[in-house]
Design an enzyme around this catalytic site. Sequence first.
Site, short mmCIF file in Angstrom:
data_model
loop_
_atom_site.label_atom_id
_atom_site.label_comp_id
_atom_site.label_asym_id
_atom_site.label_seq_id
_atom_site.Cartn_x
_atom_site.Cartn_y
_atom_site.Cartn_z
CG HIS A 560 -2.01 -1.06 1.06
ND1 HIS A 560 -1.93 -2.28 1.69
CD2 HIS A 560 -3.17 -1.07 0.36
CE1 HIS A 560 -2.99 -3.01 1.39
NE2 HIS A 560 -3.77 -2.31 0.57
CG HIS A 600 -7.10 4.55 -2.48
ND1 HIS A 600 -6.12 4.58 -3.42
CD2 HIS A 600 -7.17 3.26 -2.05
CE1 HIS A 600 -5.62 3.36 -3.57
NE2 HIS A 600 -6.24 2.54 -2.74
CG ASP A 601 -4.74 2.40 0.26
OD1 ASP A 601 -5.64 2.39 1.14
OD2 ASP A 601 -4.65 1.54 -0.64
CD GLN A 758 -4.01 -13.53 -4.88
OE1 GLN A 758 -4.29 -13.15 -3.74
NE2 GLN A 758 -4.10 -12.74 -5.94
#
Length: 799
Positions: A560, A600-601, A758
């Site tokens: 992130h 956004h992060d 995943q």
Amino acid sequence: MNPDDITKWLDVNEAFVENYFLKKAKLTLVNKWLLKNSYKPVTDLQKSRQQILQTKFKTLQTINECSEDSQKFQKRRGSRRELRHCFSLPSSANFLLSDYIQSKVKIPTGFSSQNEFMKRKLKDSNETDFFLEIVKDIAYDLQLSSILKKISVNAEILLSATKVELLKVKKGRLILDDKASDVGGYLAKCVASEKCLRFRPIEMLQLSRVDASIAEEIRENIENMLCMPIKGRDGEVIAVLQAVNKMKLERSNDVLNEGFTQRDEKLLETYAAFCSMAICNAESVGNYEKDYERNKILLEVVHELFEEERILGNLLFKITIKARSLFDCQDCCVFLLDDEQSQNVQEIKFSKIFTVNGPNDGEKFSHKHPFYELGAIAKRSLFIEEDIKIVTEDVNDELLRNIKTPVNSLFCKPILNSESRKLGAIMLLNKHFGTFQEYDEMLFGAYSIFCGLAINNCILYDEISKASAQRTVALEVLSYHTTVPVEEMKEFQAKQIEYDRDEIHRLTFDDFSLSSDQMLKATIDLFHKMEFISHFSMNEETVCRFFLAVRKNYRSIAYHNWRHAFNVCQLMFAIFNNTRLGGNLTMLEKLGLAVACICHDVDHRGTNNAFLSKSDSALAQLYGTSATLEHHHFNQAITILNSKGHNIFSQMSSSDYQTVISMMKDAILATDLGRHMSQRKLWIKDNHITKPDNNTIRSILMTACDIGAITKNWNVQYQAANLVMEEFYEQSKKEKALQIQSMHSINMKKRDELPNLQIGWIDQICLPLYQALSTLDTNFQNLVERVLANRDKWKSLID
Ligand SMILES: [Zn+2]
């Protein structure tokens, strides 16, 4: 006309006086009157309101002087509220309060019926009517002093006595004063026996051992006497009536005055029953009045002590002044504790002492202080955790043995806060008249409680102010590091940065192909390409500084980070360019989404919301446990926008500004997957997709971009998944250290579980989302296909 005549005339013409005063009196005169009657003077409201407004806006200005952009922002959001707040300030709370606590009960006083002459006449013409009259006379009166006076007069007429005296009795003891005396001790005898005494004292003198001079006085003045006890509700004697010398009746031919008769005794006994009721009622009302007065005083005290007093010294000084006037004593001292943990008297230490005549901020408690010795009594009171009261009768108390200060009476109480922690002691010294009574005791008890609370509040306020100042300093430091100096921006602009400009418009863009600077340059170029900069009159330098600052605020963590932010933003631009769903959005919507994507992060710490909540982090405390991180990302973005020279929206109209900020907030919060999942249920029901509104589309697109790595080519997808895993692994190490149980820490034991994870991720989260989007817009079909291809690759890794 002389002043006396004028006074007399004014006394009679009340309406004129009122009218004159209302027309002519100036504020200074009103204030003089208020001060004289111990009220608080009024301030000129018009003037003071203006001053408040001025100071309010002055602070507002100084806060914002550091940032022109944030000033605009603040003005828009805050100025109206500030104004409203200023105008709703109480004109003067003190006066409002005294208005509210005024008693609305009107107690009847001095109901006056017939005068003495009329009563005598009535008695001669109709004795029954007369009796009724003298009962009524006291029945409607509720003032004790007036009732007592009336009873004496009425009894005098009833018995045709030359003189009647009424004395109050308390706890079996006569209350004597200058006017009333108990000559010969007959009244005391009557109280003790609780019976009526009717006699000729002269006949009893031989029997009793009365002092010669008193005997002489009795012989001369008293021929006959009647003493009648008046009993209260429970039969106890509350007063005693003494009638002296029955008058000779004119029509009686008897030479000898036989004195009070049996009939007189009977009549008085009946009347005494009514007197008892009247006295008891008046006493109850009197007690209620006292209670009311006390409560009123306490309310005023609360108001005064809690009224905006934030400086401890001022508060304590106020406490001493107020106490001196409330309890009418020579001085009031407050001893402030240095260390509340003391176990014995010797260890209790006071830091300061406050007295009425001392300085506002108190004096150091040392042996040089004239009241130093009194501190020993305060220490003792704190140690035994009880009041110490020394009244006039016991001034020789051993506690006073070593004290040089003259003490007539003293009252000391510990001061505690709401959790019963000792804060100090308060002492009243030398009551002016008499000694401390029960009434003082109750008032002082409540007073000391309020003092404790007020002192505690003051200390708390001080602590909070310090914490707030610390926070401001921290914010200043932070702000310096959050923002980007002009030189850094110029340096960046001067750089020659090249990259493949065609690639950044594609949905298949390679997430790992650009360097950090290239990504920043690409972001600015994308903003140009979308015409955001020209359309919203953005300043080029501001735009550059803003993106530099955003990049600076991403941490160097595995996934992130700034690269993820750029990739999400790039995918959003690609969607604007390559799909109908994205193309249909308005300029403002696109801008809101693009800025939301890049922010956004921001300041992500590599740990998820569950971790923040379980580790009881400051972020979770600040924003709550729902979408904790997302709230922080939004706030961090606003902090950057509010910094001077960083607000890319500063040229917008007020309404656009508000819209774009609120869209940014919604978009950033939409990246919380929990929110996405619950929202998704609303538009995908049983595989049927209802066309979402623009708000929902914006949220869906945010998620689609945030998890967009799954739609990229296999090498990008594989690398991204491993980075996410790495970040999880770091978190699980932290969880272990903090002993937090988590789903991930169990999964992280085996790294080869990644393919399985995943596939689950694709099946539950990703695939349904992109499939739904492709139903709404076929341009998303390519994304679905790449997700499916990646799924196959992961599957092959398991097999
Ligand atoms: Zn993200």
